[in-house]
Design a protein around this motif. Structure first.
Motif, mmCIF file in Angstrom:
data_model
loop_
_atom_site.group_PDB
_atom_site.id
_atom_site.type_symbol
_atom_site.label_atom_id
_atom_site.label_comp_id
_atom_site.label_asym_id
_atom_site.label_seq_id
_atom_site.Cartn_x
_atom_site.Cartn_y
_atom_site.Cartn_z
ATOM 1 N N ALA A 1 8.011 11.966 4.825
ATOM 2 C CA ALA A 1 9.478 11.874 4.776
ATOM 3 C C ALA A 1 10.108 13.059 5.497
ATOM 4 C CB ALA A 1 9.940 11.821 3.324
ATOM 5 N N ASP A 2 9.498 14.231 5.388
ATOM 6 C CA ASP A 2 10.027 15.416 6.078
ATOM 7 C C ASP A 2 9.986 15.234 7.591
ATOM 8 O OD1 ASP A 2 10.535 16.669 3.709
ATOM 9 O OD2 ASP A 2 8.695 17.873 3.711
ATOM 10 N N GLN A 3 8.900 14.636 8.097
ATOM 11 C CA GLN A 3 8.802 14.380 9.541
ATOM 12 C C GLN A 3 9.869 13.379 9.983
ATOM 13 O OE1 GLN A 3 4.453 13.499 9.407
ATOM 14 N NE2 GLN A 3 4.384 14.698 11.293
ATOM 15 N N LYS B 1 10.631 4.873 -2.157
ATOM 16 C CA LYS B 1 10.470 4.283 -3.484
ATOM 17 C C LYS B 1 9.160 3.511 -3.615
ATOM 18 C CE LYS B 1 15.452 3.704 -4.323
ATOM 19 N NZ LYS B 1 16.551 2.707 -4.431
ATOM 20 N N LEU B 2 8.584 3.112 -2.498
ATOM 21 C CA LEU B 2 7.359 2.315 -2.526
ATOM 22 C C LEU B 2 6.096 3.179 -2.554
ATOM 23 C CD1 LEU B 2 8.427 -0.430 0.031
ATOM 24 C CD2 LEU B 2 7.991 -0.775 -2.405
ATOM 25 N N LEU B 3 6.265 4.492 -2.517
ATOM 26 C CA LEU B 3 5.113 5.398 -2.565
ATOM 27 C C LEU B 3 4.876 5.883 -3.999
ATOM 28 C CD1 LEU B 3 5.751 7.512 0.661
ATOM 29 C CD2 LEU B 3 3.984 5.782 0.303
ATOM 30 N N PRO B 4 3.608 6.044 -4.410
ATOM 31 C CA PRO B 4 2.414 5.714 -3.628
ATOM 32 C C PRO B 4 2.167 4.204 -3.591
ATOM 33 C CG PRO B 4 1.787 6.419 -5.814
ATOM 34 C CD PRO B 4 3.274 6.608 -5.728
ATOM 35 N N VAL B 5 1.497 3.759 -2.560
ATOM 36 C CA VAL B 5 1.165 2.339 -2.431
ATOM 37 C C VAL B 5 0.115 1.978 -3.474
ATOM 38 C CG1 VAL B 5 0.125 0.620 -0.930
ATOM 39 C CG2 VAL B 5 1.738 2.269 0.010
ATOM 40 N N ILE B 6 0.412 0.970 -4.302
ATOM 41 C CA ILE B 6 -0.505 0.643 -5.394
ATOM 42 C C ILE B 6 -1.186 -0.709 -5.239
ATOM 43 C CG2 ILE B 6 0.685 2.091 -7.071
ATOM 44 C CD1 ILE B 6 2.129 -0.416 -8.091
ATOM 45 N N LEU C 1 5.402 -1.498 4.968
ATOM 46 C CA LEU C 1 5.315 -1.669 6.419
ATOM 47 C C LEU C 1 6.504 -2.457 6.956
ATOM 48 C CD1 LEU C 1 1.494 -2.389 6.807
ATOM 49 C CD2 LEU C 1 2.714 -0.259 7.278
ATOM 50 N N GLN C 2 6.985 -3.427 6.194
ATOM 51 C CA GLN C 2 8.161 -4.185 6.622
ATOM 52 C C GLN C 2 9.384 -3.275 6.715
ATOM 53 O OE1 GLN C 2 8.067 -7.086 3.488
ATOM 54 N NE2 GLN C 2 7.052 -8.642 4.741
ATOM 55 N N HIS C 3 9.568 -2.409 5.725
ATOM 56 C CA HIS C 3 10.688 -1.467 5.761
ATOM 57 C C HIS C 3 10.550 -0.493 6.930
ATOM 58 C CE1 HIS C 3 12.891 -2.649 2.249
ATOM 59 N NE2 HIS C 3 11.877 -2.459 1.423
ATOM 60 N N GLU D 1 19.250 4.522 4.311
ATOM 61 C CA GLU D 1 19.072 3.575 3.206
ATOM 62 C C GLU D 1 17.687 2.938 3.262
ATOM 63 O OE1 GLU D 1 19.911 1.825 -0.284
ATOM 64 O OE2 GLU D 1 21.197 3.262 0.754
ATOM 65 N N VAL D 2 17.273 2.539 4.460
ATOM 66 C CA VAL D 2 15.929 1.977 4.608
ATOM 67 C C VAL D 2 14.875 3.023 4.266
ATOM 68 C CG1 VAL D 2 14.263 0.986 6.233
ATOM 69 C CG2 VAL D 2 16.663 0.273 6.327
ATOM 70 N N ASN D 3 15.111 4.250 4.699
ATOM 71 C CA ASN D 3 14.156 5.323 4.416
ATOM 72 C C ASN D 3 14.026 5.567 2.906
ATOM 73 O OD1 ASN D 3 12.304 7.333 5.253
ATOM 74 N ND2 ASN D 3 13.843 8.899 4.960
ATOM 75 N N LYS D 4 15.142 5.490 2.176
ATOM 76 C CA LYS D 4 15.084 5.628 0.716
ATOM 77 C C LYS D 4 14.225 4.530 0.101
ATOM 78 C CE LYS D 4 19.628 7.806 0.129
ATOM 79 N NZ LYS D 4 21.014 7.598 -0.400
ATOM 80 N N ASN D 5 14.375 3.312 0.606
ATOM 81 C CA ASN D 5 13.572 2.195 0.098
ATOM 82 C C ASN D 5 12.093 2.410 0.375
ATOM 83 O OD1 ASN D 5 15.837 0.790 -0.866
ATOM 84 N ND2 ASN D 5 16.159 -0.255 1.087
#
Length: 226
Positions: A176-178, A114-119, A128-130, A107-111
């Motif tokens: 994400a794959d890594q 969603k934040l990519l790309p960093v704008i 970074l917090q996630h 769930e954290v990884n999904k969040n």
């Protein structure tokens, strides 16, 4: 601009750490009770407590009885952080593997994705917090509170380091794959494989961070500022 005042010292501590991560409080910048109070709207008592706590955690350094500064961020600090994380995290994650809540991790990884790309700076900080939360989830079931305190401190410093990469590249030093491959290995609960995978992933991240630092002229200073 002042932050919203808070009487919760835990929340206040996080606010100041985030300011150090994002370099609103820049490496080697002078700080004091007045500066913290004026910048964030905290009381003098909370500001004094925060300074003492941040010195103990080595995010601030006392230069003299009258001078306190934000801890420097140099190549040495980066190398030391990665060295310590390569020593601790593989062992802790291997110990925690059998009890790790992978639904929470995913769930954290999904969040994060969603934040990519960093704008902007806000999305970079939330990213970074996630990521820190994800790493803490992978460690927290190890059953050693003192080690978790060390991991927490190392991860906050890692946020300072990753900030340079995220701001420069608008991405994270691993994909994400890594991350998925790492989870798959942790799920095996095989300590040797887990330790090797985590060590390798941290080493690759270190290499990418160092390449970014050496490739951008704005980092050709004692303190790495962006």
């Amino acid at each position: 601009m002042k932050e919203k005042p808070t009487d919760d010292t835990g929340d206040a501590y996080r606010v100041v750490i985030d300011a150090i991560v994002t370099q609103k409080l820049a490496p080697s910048q002078k700080v004091s009770e007045n500066i913290i109070s004026d910048m964030f709207g905290f009381s003098r008592a909370i500001s004094r407590n925060l300074i003492e706590r941040l010195i103990a955690k080595q995010f601030l350094v006392s230069i003299s009885p009258r001078v306190t500064q934000v801890a420097p961020l140099t190549l040495l600090e980066i190398k030391q952080n990665f060295m310590l994380r390569k020593m601790l995290l593989p062992e802790i994650m291997s110990l925690a593997a059998a009890k790790t809540d992978f639904e929470a991790v995913q769930e954290v990884n999904k969040n994060i994705q969603k934040l990519l790309p960093v704008i902007d700076d806000d999305s970079a900080l939330r990213f970074l917090q996630h990521n820190k939360r994800l790493n803490m989830l992978l460690c927290e079931k190890a059953g050693y509170p003192l080690m978790m305190d060390w991991v927490n401190q190392l991860e906050d410093t890692a946020m300072r380091i990753y900030w340079l990469y995220v701001k420069t590249n608008k991405s994270f030093p691993y994909s994400a794959d890594q991350q998925t491959a790492t989870y798959d290995v942790i799920k095996t609960e095989e300590p040797t494989r887990i330790r090797a995978m985590i060590h390798d992933m941290i080493s690759q991240t270190e290499e990418r961070i160092m390449t970014t630092v050496f490739s951008h002229p704005q980092f050709y200073t004692q303190d790495l500022k962006i």
